[in-house]
Design a protein around this motif. Structure first.
Motif, PDB file in Angstrom:
ATOM      1  N   THR A 253       0.845  -1.205   0.000  1.00  0.00           N
ATOM      2  CA  THR A 253       0.000   0.000   0.000  1.00  0.00           C
ATOM      3  C   THR A 253       0.879   1.253   0.000  1.00  0.00           C
ATOM      4  OG1 THR A 253      -1.687  -1.219   1.215  1.00  0.00           O
ATOM      5  CG2 THR A 253      -1.913   1.165   1.195  1.00  0.00           C
ATOM      6  N   ARG A 254       1.969   1.218   0.779  1.00  0.00           N
ATOM      7  CA  ARG A 254       2.868   2.391   0.837  1.00  0.00           C
ATOM      8  C   ARG A 254       3.450   2.703  -0.539  1.00  0.00           C
ATOM      9  NH1 ARG A 254       4.240   0.938   5.983  1.00  0.00           N
ATOM     10  NH2 ARG A 254       5.982  -0.360   5.367  1.00  0.00           N
ATOM     11  N   GLN A 255       3.877   1.659  -1.244  1.00  0.00           N
ATOM     12  CA  GLN A 255       4.457   1.895  -2.588  1.00  0.00           C
ATOM     13  C   GLN A 255       3.385   2.400  -3.559  1.00  0.00           C
ATOM     14  OE1 GLN A 255       8.297   1.163  -2.877  1.00  0.00           O
ATOM     15  NE2 GLN A 255       7.792  -0.555  -4.193  1.00  0.00           N
ATOM     16  N   MET A 256       2.170   1.851  -3.433  1.00  0.00           N
ATOM     17  CA  MET A 256       1.078   2.325  -4.301  1.00  0.00           C
ATOM     18  C   MET A 256       0.802   3.801  -4.035  1.00  0.00           C
ATOM     19  SD  MET A 256      -1.504  -0.977  -4.083  1.00  0.00           S
ATOM     20  CE  MET A 256      -2.803  -0.315  -5.107  1.00  0.00           C
ATOM     21  N   LEU A 257       0.887   4.154  -2.746  1.00  0.00           N
ATOM     22  CA  LEU A 257       0.618   5.536  -2.355  1.00  0.00           C
ATOM     23  C   LEU A 257       1.647   6.489  -2.954  1.00  0.00           C
ATOM     24  CD1 LEU A 257      -1.396   7.072  -0.672  1.00  0.00           C
ATOM     25  CD2 LEU A 257       0.035   6.697   1.335  1.00  0.00           C
ATOM     26  N   THR A 258       2.896   6.048  -3.022  1.00  0.00           N
ATOM     27  CA  THR A 258       3.939   6.896  -3.633  1.00  0.00           C
ATOM     28  C   THR A 258       3.565   7.208  -5.074  1.00  0.00           C
ATOM     29  OG1 THR A 258       5.593   5.875  -2.220  1.00  0.00           O
ATOM     30  CG2 THR A 258       6.415   7.037  -4.143  1.00  0.00           C
ATOM     31  N   VAL A 259       3.126   6.176  -5.820  1.00  0.00           N
ATOM     32  CA  VAL A 259       2.759   6.395  -7.226  1.00  0.00           C
ATOM     33  C   VAL A 259       1.536   7.312  -7.297  1.00  0.00           C
ATOM     34  CG1 VAL A 259       2.226   5.286  -9.437  1.00  0.00           C
ATOM     35  CG2 VAL A 259       3.633   4.073  -7.768  1.00  0.00           C
ATOM     36  N   GLN A 260       0.582   7.085  -6.398  1.00  0.00           N
ATOM     37  CA  GLN A 260      -0.624   7.939  -6.378  1.00  0.00           C
ATOM     38  C   GLN A 260      -0.258   9.405  -6.105  1.00  0.00           C
ATOM     39  OE1 GLN A 260      -4.532   6.918  -5.926  1.00  0.00           O
ATOM     40  NE2 GLN A 260      -4.761   7.663  -3.848  1.00  0.00           N
ATOM     41  N   GLN A 261       0.637   9.612  -5.102  1.00  0.00           N
ATOM     42  CA  GLN A 261       1.012  10.991  -4.738  1.00  0.00           C
ATOM     43  C   GLN A 261       1.648  11.738  -5.903  1.00  0.00           C
ATOM     44  OE1 GLN A 261       3.545  10.384  -1.343  1.00  0.00           O
ATOM     45  NE2 GLN A 261       1.835  10.239   0.080  1.00  0.00           N
ATOM     46  N   HIS A 262       2.417  11.004  -6.728  1.00  0.00           N
ATOM     47  CA  HIS A 262       3.115  11.665  -7.828  1.00  0.00           C
ATOM     48  C   HIS A 262       2.330  11.657  -9.134  1.00  0.00           C
ATOM     49  CE1 HIS A 262       6.646  12.563  -5.576  1.00  0.00           C
ATOM     50  NE2 HIS A 262       6.808  11.305  -5.217  1.00  0.00           N
ATOM     51  N   SER A 263       1.125  11.114  -9.109  1.00  0.00           N
ATOM     52  CA  SER A 263       0.355  11.108 -10.357  1.00  0.00           C
ATOM     53  C   SER A 263      -0.967  11.854 -10.171  1.00  0.00           C
ATOM     54  CB  SER A 263       0.139   9.682 -10.872  1.00  0.00           C
ATOM     55  OG  SER A 263      -0.362   8.836  -9.858  1.00  0.00           O
ATOM     56  N   VAL A 264      -1.885  11.307  -9.362  1.00  0.00           N
ATOM     57  CA  VAL A 264      -3.200  11.971  -9.233  1.00  0.00           C
ATOM     58  C   VAL A 264      -3.431  12.620  -7.863  1.00  0.00           C
ATOM     59  CG1 VAL A 264      -4.288  10.485 -10.955  1.00  0.00           C
ATOM     60  CG2 VAL A 264      -4.331   9.813  -8.552  1.00  0.00           C
ATOM     61  N   THR A 265      -2.497  12.451  -6.926  1.00  0.00           N
ATOM     62  CA  THR A 265      -2.575  12.941  -5.539  1.00  0.00           C
ATOM     63  C   THR A 265      -3.571  12.141  -4.703  1.00  0.00           C
ATOM     64  OG1 THR A 265      -1.982  15.142  -6.302  1.00  0.00           O
ATOM     65  CG2 THR A 265      -2.773  14.989  -4.048  1.00  0.00           C
ATOM     66  N   HIS A 266      -4.841  12.177  -5.095  1.00  0.00           N
ATOM     67  CA  HIS A 266      -5.879  11.369  -4.413  1.00  0.00           C
ATOM     68  C   HIS A 266      -7.142  11.455  -5.260  1.00  0.00           C
ATOM     69  CE1 HIS A 266      -7.812  15.091  -3.084  1.00  0.00           C
ATOM     70  NE2 HIS A 266      -6.679  15.486  -2.544  1.00  0.00           N
ATOM     71  N   PRO A 267      -8.134  10.587  -5.021  1.00  0.00           N
ATOM     72  CA  PRO A 267      -9.397  10.735  -5.759  1.00  0.00           C
ATOM     73  C   PRO A 267     -10.072  12.049  -5.357  1.00  0.00           C
ATOM     74  CG  PRO A 267      -9.301   8.601  -4.630  1.00  0.00           C
ATOM     75  CD  PRO A 267      -8.174   9.430  -4.094  1.00  0.00           C
ATOM     76  N   THR A 268     -11.030  12.488  -6.144  1.00  0.00           N
ATOM     77  CA  THR A 268     -11.718  13.772  -5.906  1.00  0.00           C
ATOM     78  C   THR A 268     -12.329  13.802  -4.500  1.00  0.00           C
ATOM     79  OG1 THR A 268     -12.169  13.900  -8.233  1.00  0.00           O
ATOM     80  CG2 THR A 268     -13.546  15.271  -6.826  1.00  0.00           C
ATOM     81  N   SER A 269     -12.039  14.890  -3.764  1.00  0.00           N
ATOM     82  CA  SER A 269     -12.401  14.933  -2.337  1.00  0.00           C
ATOM     83  C   SER A 269     -13.895  14.701  -2.107  1.00  0.00           C
ATOM     84  CB  SER A 269     -11.968  16.266  -1.730  1.00  0.00           C
ATOM     85  OG  SER A 269     -12.528  17.334  -2.486  1.00  0.00           O
ATOM     86  N   PHE A 270     -14.764  15.432  -2.819  1.00  0.00           N
ATOM     87  CA  PHE A 270     -16.206  15.308  -2.518  1.00  0.00           C
ATOM     88  C   PHE A 270     -16.788  13.994  -3.033  1.00  0.00           C
ATOM     89  CE2 PHE A 270     -16.731  16.997  -6.762  1.00  0.00           C
ATOM     90  CZ  PHE A 270     -15.773  18.006  -6.856  1.00  0.00           C
ATOM     91  N   ALA A 271     -16.168  13.408  -4.078  1.00  0.00           N
ATOM     92  CA  ALA A 271     -16.639  12.089  -4.549  1.00  0.00           C
ATOM     93  C   ALA A 271     -16.460  11.050  -3.437  1.00  0.00           C
ATOM     94  CB  ALA A 271     -15.881  11.674  -5.804  1.00  0.00           C
ATOM     95  N   MET A 272     -15.391  11.213  -2.656  1.00  0.00           N
ATOM     96  CA  MET A 272     -15.142  10.227  -1.592  1.00  0.00           C
ATOM     97  C   MET A 272     -16.226  10.254  -0.517  1.00  0.00           C
ATOM     98  SD  MET A 272     -11.049   9.820  -1.183  1.00  0.00           S
ATOM     99  CE  MET A 272     -10.444  11.476  -1.345  1.00  0.00           C
TER     100      MET A 272
END
Ligand code: PMP
Ligand code: GLU
Length: 381
Positions: A253-272
Protein backbone atom coordinates in the motif's frame (compact mmCIF):
# COMPACT_ATOMS: atom_id res chain seq x y z
CA UNK A 1 9.41 14.79 -34.02
CA UNK A 2 11.51 12.38 -31.99
CA UNK A 3 10.19 8.83 -31.45
CA UNK A 4 7.48 8.46 -28.82
CA UNK A 5 7.58 5.95 -25.96
CA UNK A 6 7.97 2.34 -27.20
CA UNK A 7 6.54 1.19 -23.90
CA UNK A 8 3.17 2.79 -24.66
CA UNK A 9 3.25 2.25 -28.44
CA UNK A 10 3.20 -1.51 -27.75
CA UNK A 11 0.04 -1.28 -25.61
CA UNK A 12 -3.30 -1.90 -27.33
CA UNK A 13 -6.06 0.69 -26.81
CA UNK A 14 -9.05 -0.46 -24.72
CA UNK A 15 -11.34 -2.55 -26.97
CA UNK A 16 -14.33 -2.20 -24.62
CA UNK A 17 -14.08 1.57 -24.69
CA UNK A 18 -13.34 1.76 -28.44
CA UNK A 19 -16.40 -0.31 -29.40
CA UNK A 20 -18.65 1.61 -27.08
CA UNK A 21 -17.30 4.85 -28.61
CA UNK A 22 -18.15 3.58 -32.13
CA UNK A 23 -21.67 2.68 -30.95
CA UNK A 24 -22.06 6.13 -29.34
CA UNK A 25 -20.91 7.81 -32.57
CA UNK A 26 -23.44 5.80 -34.62
CA UNK A 27 -26.18 6.81 -32.16
CA UNK A 28 -25.14 10.48 -32.53
CA UNK A 29 -25.45 10.05 -36.30
CA UNK A 30 -29.06 9.01 -35.77
CA UNK A 31 -28.59 5.22 -36.13
CA UNK A 32 -30.71 3.21 -33.73
CA UNK A 33 -27.89 1.17 -32.15
CA UNK A 34 -28.48 -0.97 -29.05
CA UNK A 35 -25.22 -1.15 -27.15
CA UNK A 36 -24.52 -4.34 -25.24
CA UNK A 37 -20.83 -3.53 -25.51
CA UNK A 38 -19.87 -1.75 -22.32
CA UNK A 39 -20.00 -3.00 -18.76
CA UNK A 40 -21.77 -0.07 -17.20
CA UNK A 41 -24.91 -0.25 -15.03
CA UNK A 42 -27.77 1.69 -16.64
CA UNK A 43 -29.15 2.66 -13.20
CA UNK A 44 -28.75 6.10 -11.68
CA UNK A 45 -26.45 6.45 -8.66
CA UNK A 46 -28.66 6.05 -5.53
CA UNK A 47 -29.94 9.39 -4.23
CA UNK A 48 -28.43 9.17 -0.71
CA UNK A 49 -24.97 8.81 -2.28
CA UNK A 50 -25.47 11.85 -4.51
CA UNK A 51 -26.82 13.83 -1.54
CA UNK A 52 -23.73 13.05 0.55
CA UNK A 53 -21.52 14.36 -2.25
CA UNK A 54 -23.61 17.51 -2.69
CA UNK A 55 -23.53 18.16 1.07
CA UNK A 56 -19.74 17.76 1.02
CA UNK A 57 -19.50 20.36 -1.74
CA UNK A 58 -21.76 22.70 0.25
CA UNK A 59 -19.57 22.24 3.33
CA UNK A 60 -16.59 23.26 1.23
CA UNK A 61 -14.84 19.88 1.02
CA UNK A 62 -13.08 21.07 -2.11
CA UNK A 63 -9.41 21.00 -1.12
CA UNK A 64 -6.55 18.51 -0.96
CA UNK A 65 -7.09 15.70 1.53
CA UNK A 66 -4.80 12.85 2.72
CA UNK A 67 -3.43 11.04 -0.34
CA UNK A 68 -4.73 7.60 0.68
CA UNK A 69 -8.24 9.06 0.89
CA UNK A 70 -10.35 10.91 3.47
CA UNK A 71 -10.03 9.11 6.84
CA UNK A 72 -13.82 8.52 6.94
CA UNK A 73 -13.66 6.55 3.68
CA UNK A 74 -10.49 4.66 4.58
CA UNK A 75 -12.11 3.64 7.88
CA UNK A 76 -15.37 2.64 6.16
CA UNK A 77 -13.44 0.47 3.68
CA UNK A 78 -11.46 -1.25 6.45
CA UNK A 79 -14.70 -1.98 8.33
CA UNK A 80 -16.42 -3.24 5.16
CA UNK A 81 -13.55 -5.62 4.45
CA UNK A 82 -13.64 -7.03 7.99
CA UNK A 83 -17.44 -7.27 7.97
CA UNK A 84 -18.04 -8.70 4.51
CA UNK A 85 -14.85 -10.17 3.11
CA UNK A 86 -13.65 -12.36 5.96
CA UNK A 87 -10.13 -11.09 6.51
CA UNK A 88 -8.50 -8.56 8.81
CA UNK A 89 -7.72 -5.07 7.58
CA UNK A 90 -6.31 -1.94 9.19
CA UNK A 91 -6.54 1.58 7.73
CA UNK A 92 -2.78 1.48 6.91
CA UNK A 93 -3.56 -1.21 4.33
CA UNK A 94 -6.22 0.81 2.51
CA UNK A 95 -5.84 3.19 -0.42
CA UNK A 96 -8.77 4.95 -2.09
CA UNK A 97 -8.14 5.27 -5.82
CA UNK A 98 -9.51 6.87 -8.98
CA UNK A 99 -11.56 3.79 -9.91
CA UNK A 100 -10.62 0.14 -9.56
CA UNK A 101 -8.73 0.53 -12.81
CA UNK A 102 -6.24 2.92 -11.28
CA UNK A 103 -5.88 0.63 -8.26
CA UNK A 104 -4.73 -2.09 -10.66
CA UNK A 105 -2.37 0.34 -12.39
CA UNK A 106 -0.89 1.43 -9.03
CA UNK A 107 -0.52 -2.17 -7.87
CA UNK A 108 1.48 -3.13 -10.95
CA UNK A 109 3.69 -0.05 -10.62
CA UNK A 110 4.24 -0.82 -6.94
CA UNK A 111 5.08 -4.51 -7.27
CA UNK A 112 6.64 -5.26 -10.66
CA UNK A 113 10.22 -4.97 -11.82
CA UNK A 114 11.15 -5.12 -15.53
CA UNK A 115 10.48 -8.56 -17.04
CA UNK A 116 8.56 -9.83 -13.99
CA UNK A 117 5.77 -12.16 -15.08
CA UNK A 118 2.12 -12.03 -14.12
CA UNK A 119 -0.10 -15.05 -14.79
CA UNK A 120 -3.42 -13.99 -16.28
CA UNK A 121 -6.35 -16.40 -16.37
CA UNK A 122 -8.12 -16.15 -19.74
CA UNK A 123 -10.61 -15.01 -20.81
CA UNK A 124 -9.57 -11.82 -19.04
CA UNK A 125 -10.61 -8.18 -18.99
CA UNK A 126 -8.87 -5.82 -21.40
CA UNK A 127 -6.95 -3.54 -19.02
CA UNK A 128 -4.94 -6.06 -17.01
CA UNK A 129 -2.25 -6.76 -19.59
CA UNK A 130 -1.72 -3.06 -20.43
CA UNK A 131 -1.31 -2.26 -16.71
CA UNK A 132 1.34 -5.01 -16.45
CA UNK A 133 3.08 -3.79 -19.62
CA UNK A 134 3.09 -0.16 -18.53
CA UNK A 135 4.93 -1.30 -15.39
CA UNK A 136 7.51 -3.11 -17.53
CA UNK A 137 6.20 -6.58 -16.71
CA UNK A 138 5.04 -9.39 -18.97
CA UNK A 139 1.80 -11.35 -18.95
CA UNK A 140 1.80 -15.14 -19.19
CA UNK A 141 -1.59 -16.39 -20.31
CA UNK A 142 -3.34 -19.39 -18.79
CA UNK A 143 -6.71 -20.43 -20.26
CA UNK A 144 -9.49 -21.46 -17.87
CA UNK A 145 -10.60 -25.04 -18.28
CA UNK A 146 -13.03 -24.71 -21.24
CA UNK A 147 -15.45 -27.26 -19.78
CA UNK A 148 -15.66 -26.13 -16.16
CA UNK A 149 -14.54 -22.49 -16.55
CA UNK A 150 -12.46 -23.04 -13.41
CA UNK A 151 -8.70 -23.15 -12.84
CA UNK A 152 -7.06 -26.56 -12.89
CA UNK A 153 -3.62 -27.62 -11.71
CA UNK A 154 -2.03 -27.20 -15.14
CA UNK A 155 -1.70 -23.53 -14.13
CA UNK A 156 1.44 -24.64 -12.30
CA UNK A 157 3.13 -25.19 -15.70
CA UNK A 158 3.01 -21.43 -16.27
CA UNK A 159 5.19 -20.66 -13.26
CA UNK A 160 8.80 -19.69 -14.04
CA UNK A 161 11.57 -18.16 -11.88
CA UNK A 162 10.31 -14.75 -13.09
CA UNK A 163 6.70 -15.23 -11.94
CA UNK A 164 5.76 -12.51 -9.46
CA UNK A 165 1.98 -12.51 -9.34
CA UNK A 166 -1.22 -14.36 -10.26
CA UNK A 167 -4.16 -12.19 -11.23
CA UNK A 168 -7.68 -13.31 -10.32
CA UNK A 169 -11.04 -11.82 -11.27
CA UNK A 170 -14.10 -13.45 -9.79
CA UNK A 171 -16.89 -12.86 -10.74
CA UNK A 172 -15.26 -12.61 -14.13
CA UNK A 173 -15.44 -9.98 -16.79
CA UNK A 174 -16.00 -11.15 -19.55
CA UNK A 175 -16.98 -14.75 -18.73
CA UNK A 176 -19.51 -14.04 -15.95
CA UNK A 177 -18.13 -17.08 -14.11
CA UNK A 178 -17.51 -17.32 -10.36
CA UNK A 179 -14.46 -19.13 -9.00
CA UNK A 180 -15.18 -22.01 -6.67
CA UNK A 181 -13.35 -22.53 -3.41
CA UNK A 182 -11.28 -25.41 -4.80
CA UNK A 183 -9.95 -23.18 -7.61
CA UNK A 184 -9.06 -20.44 -5.13
CA UNK A 185 -7.38 -22.97 -2.85
CA UNK A 186 -5.34 -24.31 -5.74
CA UNK A 187 -4.09 -20.80 -6.60
CA UNK A 188 -3.49 -20.05 -2.89
CA UNK A 189 -1.30 -23.15 -2.56
CA UNK A 190 0.79 -22.02 -5.55
CA UNK A 191 1.16 -18.49 -4.13
CA UNK A 192 2.39 -20.04 -0.89
CA UNK A 193 4.72 -22.59 -2.50
CA UNK A 194 6.32 -20.16 -4.97
CA UNK A 195 6.12 -17.00 -2.83
CA UNK A 196 3.88 -15.09 -5.26
CA UNK A 197 1.69 -12.03 -4.93
CA UNK A 198 -1.96 -12.24 -5.95
CA UNK A 199 -4.11 -9.45 -7.27
CA UNK A 200 -7.78 -10.23 -6.74
CA UNK A 201 -10.15 -7.95 -8.64
CA UNK A 202 -13.49 -8.31 -6.85
CA UNK A 203 -15.34 -5.39 -8.39
CA UNK A 204 -18.34 -7.62 -9.26
CA UNK A 205 -18.53 -9.22 -5.78
CA UNK A 206 -22.12 -8.05 -5.14
CA UNK A 207 -23.38 -9.31 -8.48
CA UNK A 208 -23.70 -13.06 -7.95
CA UNK A 209 -26.75 -15.14 -8.74
CA UNK A 210 -27.32 -18.14 -6.52
CA UNK A 211 -23.59 -18.39 -5.85
CA UNK A 212 -21.27 -17.36 -3.03
CA UNK A 213 -18.50 -14.82 -3.58
CA UNK A 214 -15.32 -15.78 -1.75
CA UNK A 215 -12.59 -13.19 -1.26
CA UNK A 216 -9.22 -14.63 -2.20
CA UNK A 217 -7.55 -12.89 0.77
CA UNK A 218 -9.84 -14.83 3.13
CA UNK A 219 -8.37 -18.16 1.97
CA UNK A 220 -5.68 -19.34 4.44
CA UNK A 221 -2.95 -16.71 4.90
CA UNK A 222 -3.54 -15.08 1.53
CA UNK A 223 -4.24 -11.64 3.06
CA UNK A 224 -0.47 -11.39 3.61
CA UNK A 225 0.27 -11.52 -0.11
CA UNK A 226 -2.91 -10.30 -1.80
CA UNK A 227 -3.87 -6.94 -3.25
CA UNK A 228 -7.66 -6.91 -3.16
CA UNK A 229 -9.13 -4.45 -5.65
CA UNK A 230 -12.71 -3.21 -5.52
CA UNK A 231 -14.72 -0.15 -6.39
CA UNK A 232 -18.02 1.67 -6.52
CA UNK A 233 -18.72 1.61 -10.29
CA UNK A 234 -20.62 -1.67 -10.51
CA UNK A 235 -22.26 -2.25 -7.10
CA UNK A 236 -23.44 1.33 -6.69
CA UNK A 237 -23.76 2.46 -10.34
CA UNK A 238 -21.01 5.05 -9.87
CA UNK A 239 -18.91 4.62 -13.03
CA UNK A 240 -18.43 8.36 -13.65
CA UNK A 241 -17.37 9.08 -10.09
CA UNK A 242 -14.02 7.35 -10.68
CA UNK A 243 -13.79 5.87 -7.22
CA UNK A 244 -12.29 2.55 -6.20
CA UNK A 245 -9.91 1.15 -3.63
CA UNK A 246 -7.34 -1.47 -2.82
CA UNK A 247 -6.42 -3.31 0.35
CA UNK A 248 -2.93 -4.79 0.46
CA UNK A 249 -0.09 -5.65 2.84
CA UNK A 250 1.08 -2.29 4.33
CA UNK A 251 4.43 -2.27 2.41
CA UNK A 252 2.57 -2.67 -0.89
CA UNK A 253 0.00 0.00 0.00
CA UNK A 254 2.87 2.39 0.84
CA UNK A 255 4.46 1.90 -2.59
CA UNK A 256 1.08 2.33 -4.30
CA UNK A 257 0.62 5.54 -2.36
CA UNK A 258 3.94 6.90 -3.63
CA UNK A 259 2.76 6.39 -7.23
CA UNK A 260 -0.62 7.94 -6.38
CA UNK A 261 1.01 10.99 -4.74
CA UNK A 262 3.11 11.67 -7.83
CA UNK A 263 0.36 11.11 -10.36
CA UNK A 264 -3.20 11.97 -9.23
CA UNK A 265 -2.58 12.94 -5.54
CA UNK A 266 -5.88 11.37 -4.41
CA UNK A 267 -9.40 10.73 -5.76
CA UNK A 268 -11.72 13.77 -5.91
CA UNK A 269 -12.40 14.93 -2.34
CA UNK A 270 -16.21 15.31 -2.52
CA UNK A 271 -16.64 12.09 -4.55
CA UNK A 272 -15.14 10.23 -1.59
CA UNK A 273 -17.99 11.46 0.63
CA UNK A 274 -20.32 9.69 -1.79
CA UNK A 275 -18.20 6.57 -1.26
CA UNK A 276 -18.67 6.84 2.52
CA UNK A 277 -22.45 7.04 2.07
CA UNK A 278 -22.36 4.07 -0.32
CA UNK A 279 -20.55 1.84 2.18
CA UNK A 280 -22.25 3.03 5.36
CA UNK A 281 -25.73 3.72 4.01
CA UNK A 282 -28.71 1.65 3.02
CA UNK A 283 -27.77 -1.39 0.92
CA UNK A 284 -31.29 -1.98 -0.45
CA UNK A 285 -30.49 -0.31 -3.78
CA UNK A 286 -27.59 -2.74 -4.30
CA UNK A 287 -29.95 -5.68 -3.89
CA UNK A 288 -32.59 -4.01 -6.09
CA UNK A 289 -30.07 -3.66 -8.92
CA UNK A 290 -28.81 -7.21 -8.45
CA UNK A 291 -32.36 -8.56 -8.74
CA UNK A 292 -32.97 -6.58 -11.88
CA UNK A 293 -29.71 -7.87 -13.43
CA UNK A 294 -30.77 -11.38 -12.49
CA UNK A 295 -34.10 -10.97 -14.26
CA UNK A 296 -32.36 -9.75 -17.42
CA UNK A 297 -29.82 -12.54 -17.14
CA UNK A 298 -32.53 -15.19 -16.96
CA UNK A 299 -34.22 -13.77 -20.04
CA UNK A 300 -31.02 -13.36 -22.07
CA UNK A 301 -29.56 -16.78 -21.30
CA UNK A 302 -32.76 -18.51 -22.28
CA UNK A 303 -33.02 -16.49 -25.50
CA UNK A 304 -29.39 -17.15 -26.47
CA UNK A 305 -29.62 -20.84 -25.70
CA UNK A 306 -32.87 -20.94 -27.65
CA UNK A 307 -30.91 -19.66 -30.66
CA UNK A 308 -28.42 -22.51 -30.21
CA UNK A 309 -25.54 -20.62 -28.57
CA UNK A 310 -23.42 -22.23 -25.85
CA UNK A 311 -23.09 -19.75 -22.97
CA UNK A 312 -20.34 -19.77 -20.30
CA UNK A 313 -21.75 -20.30 -16.77
CA UNK A 314 -23.18 -16.82 -16.18
CA UNK A 315 -23.23 -16.88 -12.37
CA UNK A 316 -21.92 -13.38 -11.77
CA UNK A 317 -21.24 -9.85 -13.09
CA UNK A 318 -23.53 -8.75 -15.97
CA UNK A 319 -22.09 -10.49 -18.99
CA UNK A 320 -23.22 -13.37 -21.17
CA UNK A 321 -20.22 -14.88 -22.95
CA UNK A 322 -21.25 -16.96 -25.93
CA UNK A 323 -19.52 -19.30 -28.33
CA UNK A 324 -20.16 -18.02 -31.87
CA UNK A 325 -18.07 -20.83 -33.38
CA UNK A 326 -16.24 -18.69 -35.90
CA UNK A 327 -14.66 -15.32 -36.47
CA UNK A 328 -15.88 -13.33 -33.46
CA UNK A 329 -14.58 -10.02 -34.81
CA UNK A 330 -16.50 -10.56 -38.07
CA UNK A 331 -19.63 -11.58 -36.12
CA UNK A 332 -19.43 -8.47 -33.90
CA UNK A 333 -18.91 -6.25 -36.96
CA UNK A 334 -21.85 -7.92 -38.78
CA UNK A 335 -24.16 -7.51 -35.77
CA UNK A 336 -23.18 -3.84 -35.42
CA UNK A 337 -23.30 -2.86 -39.08
CA UNK A 338 -26.30 -4.95 -40.19
CA UNK A 339 -28.27 -5.44 -36.97
CA UNK A 340 -27.22 -2.29 -35.09
CA UNK A 341 -26.37 -4.32 -31.98
CA UNK A 342 -22.97 -3.55 -30.41
CA UNK A 343 -21.17 -6.38 -28.58
CA UNK A 344 -17.50 -7.01 -27.75
CA UNK A 345 -15.59 -9.74 -29.62
CA UNK A 346 -13.90 -12.36 -27.42
CA UNK A 347 -10.56 -11.69 -29.14
CA UNK A 348 -10.34 -8.55 -26.97
CA UNK A 349 -10.35 -10.89 -23.96
CA UNK A 350 -7.96 -13.52 -25.47
CA UNK A 351 -10.92 -15.75 -26.33
CA UNK A 352 -11.38 -15.77 -30.12
CA UNK A 353 -14.58 -17.45 -31.24
CA UNK A 354 -16.56 -15.94 -28.35
CA UNK A 355 -18.59 -12.76 -28.01
CA UNK A 356 -19.50 -10.79 -24.85
CA UNK A 357 -22.97 -9.30 -24.39
CA UNK A 358 -23.49 -6.96 -21.46
CA UNK A 359 -26.93 -7.17 -19.87
CA UNK A 360 -26.49 -3.90 -18.00
CA UNK A 361 -29.22 -2.65 -20.35
CA UNK A 362 -32.98 -2.50 -19.67
CA UNK A 363 -35.11 -5.51 -20.62
CA UNK A 364 -37.00 -3.88 -23.54
CA UNK A 365 -33.65 -3.06 -25.22
CA UNK A 366 -32.34 -6.55 -24.53
CA UNK A 367 -35.47 -8.02 -26.13
CA UNK A 368 -35.05 -5.85 -29.20
CA UNK A 369 -31.35 -6.80 -29.43
CA UNK A 370 -32.27 -10.47 -29.26
CA UNK A 371 -34.88 -9.97 -31.98
CA UNK A 372 -32.27 -8.36 -34.24
CA UNK A 373 -29.67 -11.07 -33.57
CA UNK A 374 -32.30 -13.71 -34.30
CA UNK A 375 -33.15 -12.07 -37.64
CA UNK A 376 -29.49 -11.91 -38.61
CA UNK A 377 -28.97 -15.51 -37.56
CA UNK A 378 -31.91 -16.78 -39.57
CA UNK A 379 -30.91 -14.56 -42.50
CA UNK A 380 -34.33 -12.94 -42.60
CA UNK A 381 -33.25 -9.31 -42.42
N1 PMP B 1 -12.12 -4.53 -13.17
C1 PMP B 1 -13.03 -5.07 -13.98
C2 PMP B 1 -13.07 -6.54 -14.11
C3 PMP B 1 -13.92 -4.26 -14.70
O1 PMP B 1 -14.83 -4.81 -15.51
C4 PMP B 1 -13.84 -2.87 -14.55
C5 PMP B 1 -14.81 -2.03 -15.35
N2 PMP B 1 -14.34 -0.94 -15.91
C6 PMP B 1 -12.85 -2.35 -13.70
C7 PMP B 1 -12.02 -3.21 -13.02
C8 PMP B 1 -12.63 -0.89 -13.50
O2 PMP B 1 -13.69 -0.27 -12.90
P1 PMP B 1 -13.62 1.25 -12.41
O3 PMP B 1 -12.28 1.78 -12.79
O4 PMP B 1 -14.74 1.94 -13.07
O5 PMP B 1 -13.77 1.19 -10.92
N1 GLU C 1 -15.27 -2.73 -17.41
C1 GLU C 1 -16.22 -2.31 -18.38
C2 GLU C 1 -16.16 -3.20 -19.61
O1 GLU C 1 -15.47 -4.16 -19.61
C3 GLU C 1 -16.11 -0.85 -18.68
C4 GLU C 1 -15.15 -0.41 -19.74
C5 GLU C 1 -13.73 -0.53 -19.31
O2 GLU C 1 -13.34 0.17 -18.39
O3 GLU C 1 -13.09 -1.39 -19.90
O4 GLU C 1 -16.88 -2.94 -20.54
Amino acid sequence: MKALSNRIAGVAPSATIEISDIAKKMIREGIDVISLSIGEPDFDTPQHIKDACIEALRRGETHYVPSSGIPELVQAIAEKIRRENGFDCTPSQVIATCGAKHAIYLAMQAVLNPKDEVILIDPAWVSYEPCVQMAGGRVVHFPMNPRTFQVDDSIQDRITPRTKMILLNSPSNPAGTVMERHSLQLVADLCEDYDLFALSDEIYEKLVYGREHISFASVGDMAQRTITVNGFSKSFAMTGWRLGYAVAPPEVTRQMLTVQQHSVTHPTSFAMWGGVAALRGDQDTVEMMRREFDERRTYLLEALRGMGYAVAPADGAFYAFIDVKGDDVAVARHWLMQGHVAVTPGTAFYAPGWVRLSYATALPYLKEAVRRIYLLRTGSS
